[in-house]
Scaffold this motif. Structure first.
Motif, mmCIF file in Angstrom:
data_model
loop_
_atom_site.group_PDB
_atom_site.id
_atom_site.type_symbol
_atom_site.label_atom_id
_atom_site.label_comp_id
_atom_site.label_asym_id
_atom_site.label_seq_id
_atom_site.Cartn_x
_atom_site.Cartn_y
_atom_site.Cartn_z
ATOM 1 N N ALA A 51 5.147 2.095 6.481
ATOM 2 C CA ALA A 51 4.082 2.083 5.480
ATOM 3 C C ALA A 51 2.921 2.939 5.963
ATOM 4 O O ALA A 51 2.702 3.087 7.169
ATOM 5 C CB ALA A 51 3.604 0.658 5.203
ATOM 6 N N ILE A 52 2.195 3.497 5.006
ATOM 7 C CA ILE A 52 0.952 4.217 5.290
ATOM 8 C C ILE A 52 -0.158 3.547 4.492
ATOM 9 O O ILE A 52 -0.038 3.374 3.277
ATOM 10 C CB ILE A 52 1.052 5.705 4.916
ATOM 11 C CG1 ILE A 52 2.115 6.410 5.774
ATOM 12 C CG2 ILE A 52 -0.305 6.393 5.099
ATOM 13 C CD1 ILE A 52 2.353 7.863 5.369
ATOM 14 N N ILE A 53 -1.219 3.177 5.180
ATOM 15 C CA ILE A 53 -2.392 2.562 4.571
ATOM 16 C C ILE A 53 -3.538 3.565 4.717
ATOM 17 O O ILE A 53 -3.824 4.027 5.823
ATOM 18 C CB ILE A 53 -2.751 1.236 5.275
ATOM 19 C CG1 ILE A 53 -1.502 0.339 5.426
ATOM 20 C CG2 ILE A 53 -3.861 0.524 4.539
ATOM 21 C CD1 ILE A 53 -0.849 -0.056 4.133
ATOM 22 N N SER A 54 -4.203 3.908 3.610
ATOM 23 C CA SER A 54 -5.185 4.990 3.665
ATOM 24 C C SER A 54 -6.385 4.717 2.770
ATOM 25 O O SER A 54 -6.245 4.202 1.660
ATOM 26 C CB SER A 54 -4.525 6.307 3.238
ATOM 27 O OG SER A 54 -5.472 7.335 3.085
ATOM 28 N N LYS A 55 -7.563 5.110 3.256
ATOM 29 C CA LYS A 55 -8.760 5.027 2.421
ATOM 30 C C LYS A 55 -8.713 6.063 1.303
ATOM 31 O O LYS A 55 -9.190 5.817 0.193
ATOM 32 C CB LYS A 55 -10.011 5.241 3.273
ATOM 33 C CG LYS A 55 -10.382 4.069 4.165
ATOM 34 C CD LYS A 55 -11.690 4.340 4.896
ATOM 35 C CE LYS A 55 -12.122 3.136 5.715
ATOM 36 N NZ LYS A 55 -13.398 3.391 6.433
ATOM 37 N N ASP A 106 -9.323 5.417 8.879
ATOM 38 C CA ASP A 106 -9.086 6.146 7.635
ATOM 39 C C ASP A 106 -7.617 6.060 7.236
ATOM 40 O O ASP A 106 -7.288 5.964 6.054
ATOM 41 C CB ASP A 106 -9.503 7.609 7.804
ATOM 42 C CG ASP A 106 -10.996 7.743 8.024
ATOM 43 O OD1 ASP A 106 -11.750 7.500 7.071
ATOM 44 O OD2 ASP A 106 -11.406 8.064 9.157
ATOM 45 N N ILE A 107 -6.739 6.105 8.240
ATOM 46 C CA ILE A 107 -5.299 6.033 7.997
ATOM 47 C C ILE A 107 -4.674 5.112 9.033
ATOM 48 O O ILE A 107 -4.940 5.237 10.233
ATOM 49 C CB ILE A 107 -4.641 7.425 8.081
ATOM 50 C CG1 ILE A 107 -5.213 8.354 7.006
ATOM 51 C CG2 ILE A 107 -3.126 7.321 7.940
ATOM 52 C CD1 ILE A 107 -4.733 9.788 7.134
ATOM 53 N N LEU A 108 -3.848 4.186 8.572
ATOM 54 C CA LEU A 108 -3.089 3.307 9.453
ATOM 55 C C LEU A 108 -1.617 3.418 9.089
ATOM 56 O O LEU A 108 -1.235 3.156 7.946
ATOM 57 C CB LEU A 108 -3.555 1.854 9.302
ATOM 58 C CG LEU A 108 -2.711 0.786 10.010
ATOM 59 C CD1 LEU A 108 -2.711 0.997 11.518
ATOM 60 C CD2 LEU A 108 -3.218 -0.613 9.660
ATOM 61 N N CYS A 109 -0.797 3.826 10.054
ATOM 62 C CA CYS A 109 0.644 3.922 9.841
ATOM 63 C C CYS A 109 1.328 2.729 10.499
ATOM 64 O O CYS A 109 1.044 2.399 11.656
ATOM 65 C CB CYS A 109 1.184 5.226 10.421
ATOM 66 S SG CYS A 109 0.615 6.703 9.539
ATOM 67 N N LEU A 110 2.228 2.091 9.760
ATOM 68 C CA LEU A 110 2.890 0.876 10.222
ATOM 69 C C LEU A 110 4.395 1.086 10.304
ATOM 70 O O LEU A 110 4.973 1.805 9.491
ATOM 71 C CB LEU A 110 2.588 -0.281 9.271
ATOM 72 C CG LEU A 110 1.108 -0.603 9.034
ATOM 73 C CD1 LEU A 110 0.971 -1.657 7.946
ATOM 74 C CD2 LEU A 110 0.449 -1.067 10.324
ATOM 75 N N GLN A 111 5.022 0.432 11.284
ATOM 76 C CA GLN A 111 6.471 0.479 11.431
ATOM 77 C C GLN A 111 7.025 -0.940 11.575
ATOM 78 O O GLN A 111 6.296 -1.861 11.914
ATOM 79 C CB GLN A 111 6.884 1.311 12.658
ATOM 80 C CG GLN A 111 6.323 2.722 12.679
ATOM 81 C CD GLN A 111 4.940 2.773 13.278
ATOM 82 O OE1 GLN A 111 4.660 2.082 14.264
ATOM 83 N NE2 GLN A 111 4.062 3.591 12.710
ATOM 84 N N GLU A 112 8.318 -1.053 11.356
ATOM 85 C CA GLU A 112 9.024 -2.344 11.404
ATOM 86 C C GLU A 112 8.311 -3.390 10.547
ATOM 87 O O GLU A 112 8.039 -4.499 10.995
ATOM 88 C CB GLU A 112 9.180 -2.833 12.844
ATOM 89 C CG GLU A 112 10.407 -2.269 13.527
ATOM 90 C CD GLU A 112 10.872 -3.101 14.709
ATOM 91 O OE1 GLU A 112 11.903 -3.787 14.582
ATOM 92 O OE2 GLU A 112 10.209 -3.055 15.761
ATOM 93 N N THR A 113 8.049 -3.018 9.311
ATOM 94 C CA THR A 113 7.413 -3.966 8.398
ATOM 95 C C THR A 113 8.361 -5.102 8.018
ATOM 96 O O THR A 113 7.925 -6.199 7.686
ATOM 97 C CB THR A 113 6.932 -3.248 7.134
ATOM 98 O OG1 THR A 113 8.030 -2.523 6.557
ATOM 99 C CG2 THR A 113 5.803 -2.280 7.466
#
Length: 215
Positions: free
Chosen positions: A66-70, A28-35
């Protein structure tokens, strides 16, 4: 809800892996770092095509979150401090009924250096922001790459690294203040045993296969 977090070490280099993973796992939610990418070059298209919203803040070659979310990402805040010149290490938002904070904490370079002191200050400022903004009695998701080993079971050879960068008492003391405020280490709650790591140094021969990692 299903939450995930991943240090990409360049989102453009890892994009096919990430897109394949979210298609398979459907977080449902994916948080990303060091993009490690400027905002104008962030690959938002593949995430939108997969049915996700994206919030991102980056800079060229370094840092980036970054935050990736449905679900729609509401009330975005892209700076820990009041200004746009700080490193791209922080973002907060509300997704559904849950506030979400995603961070990439400074690594610190080496104990005793200015970069190490900056790391400690950044941690303290993050905690102050949380105390000023949120209620410990209500849900709050804090995730990211914290660059701190909390306990001996979080590293494959604690005696070798104890007292060094990312495994220093000053770093651990600040992290404990987060737990005293009200946070819970969700991973450790469900995985009380050791030998579960999130980082393996590529400079160690066969480090991943030998499970010589850190968390």
């Amino acid at each position: 809800m299903k939450f995930s977090t991943f240090n990409t070490n360049s989102i453009r280099a890892r994009l096919p892996i990430i897109v394949d993973w979210i298609d398979r796992e459907q977080p449902d939610i994916l948080c990303l770092q060091e993009t490690k990418v400027q905002d104008r070059d962030f690959p938002v298209g593949p995430f939108n095509e997969a049915g996700y919203h994206a919030l991102y803040r980056g800079q060229k070659a370094y840092n980036g979150v970054a935050i990736i979310s449905k679900l729609p990402i509401e009330k975005p805040q892209l700076n820990l401090y009041n200004g746009n010149k700080e490193d791209a290490r922080f973002m907060s938002s509300r997704i559904g009924d849950i506030p979400v904070i995603n961070v990439y904490v400074p690594q610190g370079f080496a104990v005793g250096t200015e970069k190490f002191e900056y790391k400690l200050r950044w941690f303290k400022d993050l905690l102050l922001y949380i105390k000023d903004t949120y209620d410990p009695g209500k849900p709050l998701l804090l995730t990211g790459d914290f660059n701190v080993v909390l306990e001996d079971l979080d590293v494959y050879d604690p005696d070798k690294f104890r007292g060094g960068i990312c495994f220093h008492p000053d770093e651990q003391a600040i992290m404990k203040e987060f737990f005293e405020w009200g946070f819970v280490d969700i991973f450790r709650k469900h995985q009380p045993d050791g030998s579960h790591y999130t980082f393996w140094d590529y400079r160690i021969p066969n480090g991943f296969k030998r499970n010589m990692g850190w968390r």
